[in-house]
Design a protein around this motif. Sequence first.
Motif, PDB file in Angstrom:
ATOM      1  N   PRO A 116      13.923  12.868  51.508  1.00 17.88           N
ATOM      2  CA  PRO A 116      14.234  13.858  52.540  1.00 17.88           C
ATOM      3  C   PRO A 116      15.722  13.812  52.885  1.00 17.88           C
ATOM      4  CG  PRO A 116      13.181  11.922  53.516  1.00 17.88           C
ATOM      5  CD  PRO A 116      13.163  11.731  52.025  1.00 17.88           C
ATOM      6  N   PRO A 117      16.274  14.923  53.413  1.00 17.31           N
ATOM      7  CA  PRO A 117      15.594  16.182  53.724  1.00 17.31           C
ATOM      8  C   PRO A 117      15.381  17.118  52.531  1.00 17.31           C
ATOM      9  CG  PRO A 117      17.884  16.299  54.395  1.00 17.31           C
ATOM     10  CD  PRO A 117      17.662  14.885  53.925  1.00 17.31           C
ATOM     11  N   ALA A 118      16.033  16.854  51.385  1.00 14.18           N
ATOM     12  CA  ALA A 118      15.908  17.765  50.254  1.00 14.18           C
ATOM     13  C   ALA A 118      14.483  17.858  49.741  1.00 14.18           C
ATOM     14  CB  ALA A 118      16.839  17.333  49.124  1.00 14.18           C
ATOM     15  N   ALA A 119      13.718  16.768  49.866  1.00 14.18           N
ATOM     16  CA  ALA A 119      12.345  16.769  49.348  1.00 14.18           C
ATOM     17  C   ALA A 119      11.507  17.883  49.952  1.00 14.18           C
ATOM     18  CB  ALA A 119      11.694  15.409  49.614  1.00 14.18           C
ATOM     19  N   HIS A 120      11.850  18.327  51.161  1.00 13.47           N
ATOM     20  CA  HIS A 120      11.084  19.386  51.818  1.00 13.47           C
ATOM     21  C   HIS A 120      11.383  20.768  51.231  1.00 13.47           C
ATOM     22  CE1 HIS A 120      10.029  16.282  54.582  1.00 13.47           C
ATOM     23  NE2 HIS A 120      11.244  16.163  55.072  1.00 13.47           N
ATOM     24  N   LEU A 121      12.388  20.856  50.342  1.00 14.19           N
ATOM     25  CA  LEU A 121      12.800  22.143  49.778  1.00 14.19           C
ATOM     26  C   LEU A 121      12.371  22.312  48.328  1.00 14.19           C
ATOM     27  CD1 LEU A 121      16.459  22.025  51.169  1.00 14.19           C
ATOM     28  CD2 LEU A 121      14.541  23.304  52.132  1.00 14.19           C
ATOM     29  N   VAL A 122      11.649  21.329  47.806  1.00 15.09           N
ATOM     30  CA  VAL A 122      11.354  21.281  46.371  1.00 15.09           C
ATOM     31  C   VAL A 122      10.117  22.079  46.000  1.00 15.09           C
ATOM     32  CG1 VAL A 122      10.691  19.683  44.508  1.00 15.09           C
ATOM     33  CG2 VAL A 122      12.546  19.084  46.092  1.00 15.09           C
ATOM     34  N   GLY A 123       9.149  22.183  46.898  1.00 17.10           N
ATOM     35  CA  GLY A 123       7.884  22.824  46.553  1.00 17.10           C
ATOM     36  C   GLY A 123       7.103  21.962  45.577  1.00 17.10           C
ATOM     37  N   ARG A 124       6.337  22.592  44.713  1.00 13.44           N
ATOM     38  CA  ARG A 124       5.590  21.841  43.696  1.00 13.44           C
ATOM     39  C   ARG A 124       6.556  21.358  42.614  1.00 13.44           C
ATOM     40  NH1 ARG A 124       2.389  25.686  41.918  1.00 13.44           N
ATOM     41  NH2 ARG A 124       3.211  26.000  39.808  1.00 13.44           N
ATOM     42  N   LEU A 125       6.487  20.085  42.297  1.00 16.03           N
ATOM     43  CA  LEU A 125       7.416  19.505  41.329  1.00 16.03           C
ATOM     44  C   LEU A 125       6.739  19.383  39.970  1.00 16.03           C
ATOM     45  CD1 LEU A 125      10.123  18.155  40.682  1.00 16.03           C
ATOM     46  CD2 LEU A 125       9.150  15.988  41.468  1.00 16.03           C
ATOM     47  N   GLU A 126       7.381  19.945  38.959  1.00 15.02           N
ATOM     48  CA  GLU A 126       6.889  19.828  37.590  1.00 15.02           C
ATOM     49  C   GLU A 126       7.966  19.164  36.748  1.00 15.02           C
ATOM     50  OE1 GLU A 126       4.778  22.889  35.748  1.00 15.02           O
ATOM     51  OE2 GLU A 126       3.960  23.747  37.603  1.00 15.02           O
ATOM     52  N   VAL A 127       7.621  18.047  36.121  1.00 18.10           N
ATOM     53  CA  VAL A 127       8.555  17.284  35.303  1.00 18.10           C
ATOM     54  C   VAL A 127       8.283  17.587  33.837  1.00 18.10           C
ATOM     55  CG1 VAL A 127       9.459  15.004  34.735  1.00 18.10           C
ATOM     56  CG2 VAL A 127       8.631  15.475  37.065  1.00 18.10           C
ATOM     57  N   ILE A 128       9.292  18.084  33.127  1.00 19.29           N
ATOM     58  CA  ILE A 128       9.179  18.423  31.712  1.00 19.29           C
ATOM     59  C   ILE A 128       9.748  17.261  30.902  1.00 19.29           C
ATOM     60  CG2 ILE A 128       9.792  20.054  29.915  1.00 19.29           C
ATOM     61  CD1 ILE A 128       7.995  21.182  32.195  1.00 19.29           C
ATOM     62  N   ASP A 129       8.912  16.653  30.085  1.00 14.71           N
ATOM     63  CA  ASP A 129       9.317  15.507  29.278  1.00 14.71           C
ATOM     64  C   ASP A 129      10.124  15.993  28.070  1.00 14.71           C
ATOM     65  OD1 ASP A 129       9.628  13.111  27.996  1.00 14.71           O
ATOM     66  OD2 ASP A 129       7.502  12.806  27.552  1.00 14.71           O
ATOM     67  N   LEU A 130      11.374  15.537  27.970  1.00  9.52           N
ATOM     68  CA  LEU A 130      12.223  15.887  26.830  1.00  9.52           C
ATOM     69  C   LEU A 130      12.457  14.683  25.923  1.00  9.52           C
ATOM     70  CD1 LEU A 130      14.959  18.071  28.595  1.00  9.52           C
ATOM     71  CD2 LEU A 130      12.906  18.843  27.391  1.00  9.52           C
ATOM     72  N   ASP A 131      11.662  13.633  26.107  1.00  4.61           N
ATOM     73  CA  ASP A 131      11.800  12.413  25.295  1.00  4.61           C
ATOM     74  C   ASP A 131      13.200  11.811  25.406  1.00  4.61           C
ATOM     75  OD1 ASP A 131       9.172  12.339  24.325  1.00  4.61           O
ATOM     76  OD2 ASP A 131       9.658  13.765  22.736  1.00  4.61           O
ATOM     77  N   LEU A 132      13.776  11.850  26.591  1.00  4.59           N
ATOM     78  CA  LEU A 132      15.076  11.222  26.798  1.00  4.59           C
ATOM     79  C   LEU A 132      14.922   9.706  26.794  1.00  4.59           C
ATOM     80  CD1 LEU A 132      16.670  13.353  29.677  1.00  4.59           C
ATOM     81  CD2 LEU A 132      16.804  13.710  27.206  1.00  4.59           C
ATOM     82  N   PRO A 133      15.871   8.980  26.209  1.00  6.81           N
ATOM     83  CA  PRO A 133      15.807   7.511  26.220  1.00  6.81           C
ATOM     84  C   PRO A 133      16.274   6.951  27.560  1.00  6.81           C
ATOM     85  CG  PRO A 133      17.775   8.220  25.039  1.00  6.81           C
ATOM     86  CD  PRO A 133      17.009   9.485  25.400  1.00  6.81           C
ATOM     87  N   LEU A 134      15.513   7.254  28.618  1.00 10.08           N
ATOM     88  CA  LEU A 134      15.855   6.769  29.947  1.00 10.08           C
ATOM     89  C   LEU A 134      15.511   5.287  30.061  1.00 10.08           C
ATOM     90  CD1 LEU A 134      14.464   9.840  31.844  1.00 10.08           C
ATOM     91  CD2 LEU A 134      16.840   9.083  31.932  1.00 10.08           C
ATOM     92  N   PRO A 135      16.244   4.546  30.884  1.00  6.41           N
ATOM     93  CA  PRO A 135      15.957   3.113  31.021  1.00  6.41           C
ATOM     94  C   PRO A 135      14.555   2.896  31.573  1.00  6.41           C
ATOM     95  CG  PRO A 135      17.508   3.852  32.706  1.00  6.41           C
ATOM     96  CD  PRO A 135      17.367   4.976  31.737  1.00  6.41           C
ATOM     97  N   ASP A 136      13.856   1.908  31.013  1.00  8.50           N
ATOM     98  CA  ASP A 136      12.482   1.650  31.448  1.00  8.50           C
ATOM     99  C   ASP A 136      12.429   0.645  32.592  1.00  8.50           C
ATOM    100  OD1 ASP A 136      13.214  -0.601  30.122  1.00  8.50           O
ATOM    101  OD2 ASP A 136      11.610  -0.556  28.631  1.00  8.50           O
TER     102      ASP A 136
END
Length: 518
Positions: free
Chosen positions: A217-237
Motif C-alpha cells: 500500500p497505498p499502490a496495492a489498492h490501485l492494482v485491481g486483479r493481478l495477473e502474473v505472466i510467466d516469461l521464464d525469466l532467470p529471477l533469483p530463487d
Amino acid sequence: MLQSWTSAQVRAAEEPLLAAGVPLMQHAAFALAGVVARVLRERRGRVVGGQVVLLVGPGNNGGDALHAGAFLRRRGVDVVALALAPRVHDEGRAALLAAGGRVHEVTDAVDGAARAGRADVLVDGILGIGTRDGGLTGLAGALVAALAGGAVEGDARGDGSRGGVVGLGAHGADRPAVVAVDTPSGIGVDDGTVSGPVLPADVTVTFGGAKPGLLIPPAAHLVGRLEVIDLDLPLPDHHPAVVRLADRDAAALWPVPTRSAHKYSRGVVGVVAGARRYPGAAVLATSAAVLAGVGMVRYLGDVADLVVARRPEVVTGPGRVQAWVFGPGVSPDDAAQRRRIEHAFEGVLQRGEPAVVDAGALELLPPTVPTHVVLTPHAGELARLLTDRGHRLTRADVEREPLRWTRLAHEMTGATVLLKGHVTLVVGAGGAVYAQADAPPWLATAGAGDVLAGLMGAMLAGRADDVLDDPTLTAAVAAAAALVHGRAAHTANPDGPVTARGVALALPETIRTLLASA
C-alpha cells in the motif's frame, strides 16, 4: 506464494534473454492481448466490435500496449492508440498501423480524456518499471487525473488552462475497464508509493514476476486483479523483495499437534490484556488464542472473572509459558497491568520467550528486543513509536510510505514489525517483507486487533522452539496469522459486516478448512 522482485532484479534477468534474441515483448504483448480480449468478453459478451484505447508512453510498456493492440485489431477490435509522448515505440506503432489500428497524438488532455472515455477497455501503457522520475506529470498526468478523478483542479489541458473533464468514476458498467501494463502508471514500482495521479486498474497484467509496488500500500489498492505472466525469466530463487503467502503456505506454518502431543508441548501462551475499563480486549485476545488451538492460555490481569466466565478453558495466574501477548486493552494509567508487562518482558529478554506486543504495551518496549518479538501497531501507533525514538511522524506520513517506516521500526527495535491495515505489512529478520491482503474492509472494526494478537500468540507458542532456532521464521508466522485472521472474517460473514467476536468464533472452521485444502 506470490513473490515479487525489484525493477533492477527484473531488468537484470531480462538482459541475457534479450541479448539472445528472445522476443520478450512479443510474448508479453500476446498475453496482454489475451487478457484484454477476456475483459471485453466479460463486459460485452464478445470480442469482435469492441473498442480499445491504448494510453501509450515513450517506453517499453507503450510498446507492449501497441503490439497487443495489433493482435486485438486482427481479432476485429477497434483499436486507437493515444500517444502521450512525442515519440513512442517505433516497432509497436508500425505493427498497430499495419494491422489497421490508429494512432492519435494527444496534445490536449481534455480531448484525450474524452476519446479515452468512449472505450470499452482502456490499456494503461504510459510508464513502466524503468521510470525514475516519480509520478505522472505534464500532459499524461493531467489526462490521467481527469480520467481518475473527474474535473481537474489545475492543469487539465497540460498547457496551464483549466479543464472540466468528467472522469471515469469509481463504478459502473458504462465506464471503460482499465487494464494496466505491468504496473499502473505512476506508482512507486519498488516501494508502492503514490506521488501523483494514477489511473486505478481493474486488472494489472505484470510480466516475468510481480513487482513489489503491486503488493504494497497505498499502490496495492490501485492494482485491481493481478495477473502474473510467466516469461521464464532467470529471477533469483532467494531473497524476493516482497512475498504474499497463500493458503498452502499458511497451512504449512500452522502448529498441528501430533498423536503424542500434550497441552504443554502444544504451547502455553500468557496473555496480559484488558482492564476494568476495557475488559473486552482480554476476552477477545484469550478467546482467539483458545479457539486457534493452543495447548493452554494463561491470563494475567484484573478481569479474570470475566475472562473465565466466557472462556472457562483459560487458566488464571502466573506460570510456565512458551509465548506472550502483551497490551490489548491496557491503558497508559493502568499501573498494575503495566507492571505485569514489564515483569513479563524480563522473561522475553532473559529466557527468549516469543511475544506479541500490541496497543498499550508498545510504549513499554525496551530499547531493543529479539526478532521473535512481534510488534503489531496500526499506522497511528507506529507514528507514535517512531516519534518517541526521534522521528517526528504523523499517521498520514506512515500511510504514505508504510514500507519505509515499518522497515525503520524493525531496524531501530530489532523486533519483527507487523503494520496492521487492509494490506498488512510484516518486516522481519534478513530483510524479509510480507504483504498480506486477505482481510475484507469489514474487518476494520473495534477488537479485531485483539483477536489478531491472541491468534498470533497461539501460533508463536506452538512454534516457540522453531522461531528461536530460525530468526527469519517469525515474520512468516506473523504473516500467516494475518492471513488466517482475514480468512476468518470471510468465514464469519462472507461479504458482510463482522464483529471481532464473530471473527474469533470463526477461527476453528477457518483453520480446519485451511489445513484440509492443503
